[in-house]
Design a protein around this motif. Structure first.
Motif, PDB file in Angstrom:
ATOM      1  N   ARG A  42       0.847  -1.208   0.000  1.00 10.14           N
ATOM      2  CA  ARG A  42       0.000   0.000   0.000  1.00 10.14           C
ATOM      3  C   ARG A  42       0.884   1.261   0.000  1.00 10.14           C
ATOM      4  O   ARG A  42       0.653   2.198  -0.756  1.00 10.14           O
ATOM      5  CB  ARG A  42      -0.903   0.002   1.242  1.00 10.14           C
ATOM      6  CG  ARG A  42      -1.860   1.192   1.307  1.00 10.14           C
ATOM      7  CD  ARG A  42      -2.631   1.232   2.625  1.00 10.14           C
ATOM      8  NE  ARG A  42      -3.304  -0.016   2.904  1.00 10.14           N
ATOM      9  CZ  ARG A  42      -4.461  -0.397   2.369  1.00 10.14           C
ATOM     10  NH1 ARG A  42      -5.079   0.403   1.533  1.00 10.14           N
ATOM     11  NH2 ARG A  42      -4.995  -1.559   2.674  1.00 10.14           N
ATOM     12  N   ASP A  59      -9.668   7.694  -4.109  1.00  9.74           N
ATOM     13  CA  ASP A  59      -9.341   6.373  -3.557  1.00  9.74           C
ATOM     14  C   ASP A  59     -10.488   5.457  -4.010  1.00  9.74           C
ATOM     15  O   ASP A  59     -11.573   5.454  -3.427  1.00  9.74           O
ATOM     16  CB  ASP A  59      -9.242   6.482  -2.030  1.00  9.74           C
ATOM     17  CG  ASP A  59      -8.753   5.188  -1.385  1.00  9.74           C
ATOM     18  OD1 ASP A  59      -8.571   4.184  -2.111  1.00  9.74           O
ATOM     19  OD2 ASP A  59      -8.579   5.185  -0.147  1.00  9.74           O
ATOM     20  N   CYS A  62     -12.522   2.392  -1.750  1.00  7.32           N
ATOM     21  CA  CYS A  62     -11.650   2.742  -0.607  1.00  7.32           C
ATOM     22  C   CYS A  62     -11.794   1.790   0.578  1.00  7.32           C
ATOM     23  O   CYS A  62     -10.977   1.820   1.487  1.00  7.32           O
ATOM     24  CB  CYS A  62     -11.920   4.168  -0.151  1.00  7.32           C
ATOM     25  SG  CYS A  62     -13.569   4.414   0.556  1.00  7.32           S
ATOM     26  N   GLY A  63     -12.842   0.937   0.563  1.00  5.02           N
ATOM     27  CA  GLY A  63     -13.001  -0.021   1.647  1.00  5.02           C
ATOM     28  C   GLY A  63     -13.132   0.661   2.992  1.00  5.02           C
ATOM     29  O   GLY A  63     -13.899   1.624   3.158  1.00  5.02           O
ATOM     30  N   LEU A  66      -8.195   2.190   4.756  1.00  6.44           N
ATOM     31  CA  LEU A  66      -6.821   1.889   5.189  1.00  6.44           C
ATOM     32  C   LEU A  66      -5.792   2.799   4.512  1.00  6.44           C
ATOM     33  O   LEU A  66      -4.692   2.982   5.034  1.00  6.44           O
ATOM     34  CB  LEU A  66      -6.483   0.424   4.898  1.00  6.44           C
ATOM     35  CG  LEU A  66      -7.011  -0.607   5.893  1.00  6.44           C
ATOM     36  CD1 LEU A  66      -6.739  -2.018   5.382  1.00  6.44           C
ATOM     37  CD2 LEU A  66      -6.379  -0.405   7.267  1.00  6.44           C
ATOM     38  N   GLN A  86     -18.874   0.913  -2.478  1.00  8.68           N
ATOM     39  CA  GLN A  86     -20.280   0.511  -2.602  1.00  8.68           C
ATOM     40  C   GLN A  86     -20.806  -0.259  -1.393  1.00  8.68           C
ATOM     41  O   GLN A  86     -22.012  -0.396  -1.234  1.00  8.68           O
ATOM     42  CB  GLN A  86     -20.476  -0.329  -3.855  1.00  8.68           C
ATOM     43  CG  GLN A  86     -19.854  -1.709  -3.791  1.00  8.68           C
ATOM     44  CD  GLN A  86     -20.193  -2.558  -5.004  1.00  8.68           C
ATOM     45  OE1 GLN A  86     -20.849  -2.101  -5.927  1.00  8.68           O
ATOM     46  NE2 GLN A  86     -19.739  -3.796  -4.998  1.00  8.68           N
ATOM     47  N   CYS A  87     -19.902  -0.771  -0.552  1.00 12.12           N
ATOM     48  CA  CYS A  87     -20.356  -1.645   0.538  1.00 12.12           C
ATOM     49  C   CYS A  87     -20.585  -0.816   1.810  1.00 12.12           C
ATOM     50  O   CYS A  87     -19.633  -0.262   2.380  1.00 12.12           O
ATOM     51  CB  CYS A  87     -19.308  -2.729   0.792  1.00 12.12           C
ATOM     52  SG  CYS A  87     -19.689  -3.727   2.231  1.00 12.12           S
ATOM     53  N   VAL A 113     -18.620   2.407  -8.299  1.00 13.08           N
ATOM     54  CA  VAL A 113     -17.739   3.389  -8.955  1.00 13.08           C
ATOM     55  C   VAL A 113     -18.327   3.812 -10.301  1.00 13.08           C
ATOM     56  O   VAL A 113     -18.219   4.978 -10.707  1.00 13.08           O
ATOM     57  CB  VAL A 113     -16.321   2.797  -9.133  1.00 13.08           C
ATOM     58  CG1 VAL A 113     -15.427   3.746  -9.909  1.00 13.08           C
ATOM     59  CG2 VAL A 113     -15.718   2.482  -7.781  1.00 13.08           C
ATOM     60  N   HIS A 128      -6.345   0.297  -5.222  1.00 12.14           N
ATOM     61  CA  HIS A 128      -5.534  -0.643  -4.441  1.00 12.14           C
ATOM     62  C   HIS A 128      -6.385  -1.867  -4.108  1.00 12.14           C
ATOM     63  O   HIS A 128      -7.356  -1.779  -3.353  1.00 12.14           O
ATOM     64  CB  HIS A 128      -5.043   0.036  -3.163  1.00 12.14           C
ATOM     65  CG  HIS A 128      -4.015  -0.765  -2.418  1.00 12.14           C
ATOM     66  ND1 HIS A 128      -2.788  -1.107  -2.944  1.00 12.14           N
ATOM     67  CD2 HIS A 128      -4.049  -1.319  -1.176  1.00 12.14           C
ATOM     68  CE1 HIS A 128      -2.102  -1.820  -2.062  1.00 12.14           C
ATOM     69  NE2 HIS A 128      -2.852  -1.980  -0.992  1.00 12.14           N
TER      70      HIS A 128
HETATM   71  C1  LIG Z   1     -10.109  -5.676  -1.521  1.00 13.44           C
HETATM   72  S1  LIG Z   1     -11.101  -4.320  -1.056  1.00 13.44           S
HETATM   73  C2  LIG Z   1      -9.916  -2.982  -1.188  1.00 13.44           C
HETATM   74  C3  LIG Z   1     -10.247  -1.831  -0.276  1.00 13.44           C
HETATM   75  C4  LIG Z   1      -9.219  -0.724  -0.254  1.00 13.44           C
HETATM   76  N1  LIG Z   1      -8.917  -0.240  -1.584  1.00 13.44           N
HETATM   77  C5  LIG Z   1      -7.944  -1.144   0.424  1.00 13.44           C
HETATM   78  O1  LIG Z   1      -6.891  -0.904  -0.138  1.00 13.44           O
HETATM   79  O2  LIG Z   1      -7.968  -1.689   1.510  1.00 13.44           O
HETATM   80  C6  LIG Z   1     -12.107  -4.045  -2.513  1.00 13.44           C
HETATM   81  C7  LIG Z   1     -13.174  -3.006  -2.236  1.00 13.44           C
HETATM   82  O3  LIG Z   1     -13.798  -2.635  -3.470  1.00 13.44           O
HETATM   83  C8  LIG Z   1     -15.191  -2.491  -3.238  1.00 13.44           C
HETATM   84  N2  LIG Z   1     -15.877  -2.630  -4.525  1.00 13.44           N
HETATM   85  C9  LIG Z   1     -15.930  -3.723  -5.315  1.00 13.44           C
HETATM   86  N3  LIG Z   1     -16.599  -3.436  -6.449  1.00 13.44           N
HETATM   87  C10 LIG Z   1     -16.958  -2.130  -6.359  1.00 13.44           C
HETATM   88  C11 LIG Z   1     -17.654  -1.227  -7.211  1.00 13.44           C
HETATM   89  N4  LIG Z   1     -18.082  -1.601  -8.420  1.00 13.44           N
HETATM   90  N5  LIG Z   1     -17.865   0.028  -6.796  1.00 13.44           N
HETATM   91  C12 LIG Z   1     -17.418   0.436  -5.568  1.00 13.44           C
HETATM   92  N6  LIG Z   1     -16.759  -0.359  -4.722  1.00 13.44           N
HETATM   93  C13 LIG Z   1     -16.515  -1.616  -5.110  1.00 13.44           C
HETATM   94  C14 LIG Z   1     -15.505  -3.580  -2.234  1.00 13.44           C
HETATM   95  O4  LIG Z   1     -16.723  -3.344  -1.567  1.00 13.44           O
HETATM   96  C15 LIG Z   1     -14.283  -3.532  -1.335  1.00 13.44           C
HETATM   97  O5  LIG Z   1     -14.461  -2.653  -0.264  1.00 13.44           O
END
Ligand SMILES: C[S@@+](CC[C@H](N)C(=O)[O-])C[C@H]1O[C@@H](n2cnc3c(N)ncnc32)[C@H](O)[C@@H]1O
Length: 220
Positions: A42, A59, A62-63, A66, A86-87, A113, A128
Motif C-alpha cells: 500500500r 481512492d 476505498c473499503g 486503510l 459501494q459496501c 464506482v 488498491h
Molecule cells: C479488496 S477491497 C480494497 C479496499 C481498499 N482499496 C484497500 O486498499 O484496503 C475491494 C473493495 O472494493 C469495493 N468494490 C468492489 N466493487 C466495487 C464497485 N463496483 N464500486 C465500488 N466499490 C466496489 C468492495 O466493496 C471492497 O471494499
C-alpha cells in the motif's frame, strides 16, 4: 450452502455487484487484520502516486479507509481525498476511522464506482486491490473522466503468476476466492486501464502473484 454464502460460487466472466456486496459485508469486521500483510505494498503504491501537499486523490473502492492515513500524511491539510465505496459496512468503518482521527477533507461516496457522482477533477487515482473495479470499463471511464490531464494512476492487486509458480497461484486463487467476484482478467488485471494510459508500466511483486501498474492519464 446458503443463498447468502459468498464461496464457493460460479466463476462469472464479469464482476457481480451483488456478490461483491455480500462478500464485503461479511468480511468487513476482519478486513483490516487480513490486509496487514500487504501494508508495505500500500505504501509503495501511494508513494508511486508522487503526491504533493494540496493534491486531490480519488481512492477507488476505498473499503475501510486503510489508505487514508498514508494519503493524508502526504496531502496535508490543504489536500483532499474522495473515497468511493459501494459496501455500506466497509464505508461505516471508513467513516469511523475519519471520526477517530479527526480528518477534514475526506469526502466519501457510497455508490458503485460506475455510478459515483464526482464533482471536481482530481490529481491522482489509487486502485488498491480493486480487481472487480479494474474489470469494469464504465468504472474506469468514470474515474479517468474526473482526473486532470497528467494525473498519476496506480493500480495494485492479485495477478496470476507464471504457470510453473503453482504455489504462488494457489495463494492467488485462495485470496481471490474471498476478495473478487470474477477471476476474469486475473492474468492481466490492468489490461482495461492500459487502453487509456499509453505509458502504463507494470511491476510484478510477491513472486509474481501481485502486480503494481503505474501510469499517467493523458487527458480525454
Ligand atoms: C479488496 S477491497 C480494497 C479496499 C481498499 N482499496 C484497500 O486498499 O484496503 C475491494 C473493495 O472494493 C469495493 N468494490 C468492489 N466493487 C466495487 C464497485 N463496483 N464500486 C465500488 N466499490 C466496489 C468492495 O466493496 C471492497 O471494499
Amino acid at each position: 450452502m446458503s443463498a447468502q454464502s459468498p464461496v464457493p460460487r460460479p466463476l462469472t466472466d464479469h464482476p457481480d455487484r451483488q456478490f461483491a456486496l455480500r462478500q464485503y459485508e461479511r468480511r468487513s469486521s476482519v478486513y483490516d487484520a487480513e490486509l496487514a500483510w500487504f501494508e508495505p505494498l500500500r505504501i509503495a503504491a501511494i508513494d508511486a502516486l508522487l503526491l504533493q501537499p494540496g493534491c486531490r486523490v480519488i481512492d477507488v473502492g476505498c473499503g475501510t479507509g486503510l489508505s487514508f492515513a498514508p494519503l493524508m500524511e502526504r496531502l496535508g491539510n490543504e489536500g483532499g481525498i474522495v473515497g468511493i465505496e459501494q459496501c455500506p459496512q466497509m464505508l461505516d468503518l471508513a467513516r469511523e476511522r475519519i471520526r477517530r482521527y479527526g480528518w477534514h477533507g475526506i469526502e466519501l461516496i457510497e455508490a458503485p464506482v460506475e455510478q459515483a457522482r464526482l464533482t471536481e477533477l482530481a490529481d491522482a487515482a489509487l486502485f488498491h486491490f480493486t480487481h472487480d473495479i479494474l474489470r469494469s470499463t464504465a468504472a474506469i471511464e468514470n474515474v479517468l473522466g474526473h482526473l486532470q490531464p497528467g494525473a498519476r494512476v496506480v493500480a495494485t492487486g492479485l495477478q496470476w503468476a507464471s504457470p510453473w509458480a503453482w504455489p504462488v497461484n494457489l495463494f492467488v486463487w485462495s485470496a481471490a476466492l474471498h476478495s473478487v467476484s470474477t477471476l476474469e482478467g486475473l492474468d492481466h488485471p490492468w489490461s482495461l486501464l492500459a487502453r487509456y494510459l499509453p505509458d502504463l508500466r507494470v511491476r510484478p511483486t510477491w513472486l509474481g502473484g501481485v502486480s503494481m501498474a503505474t501510469g499517467v492519464w493523458p487527458g480525454a
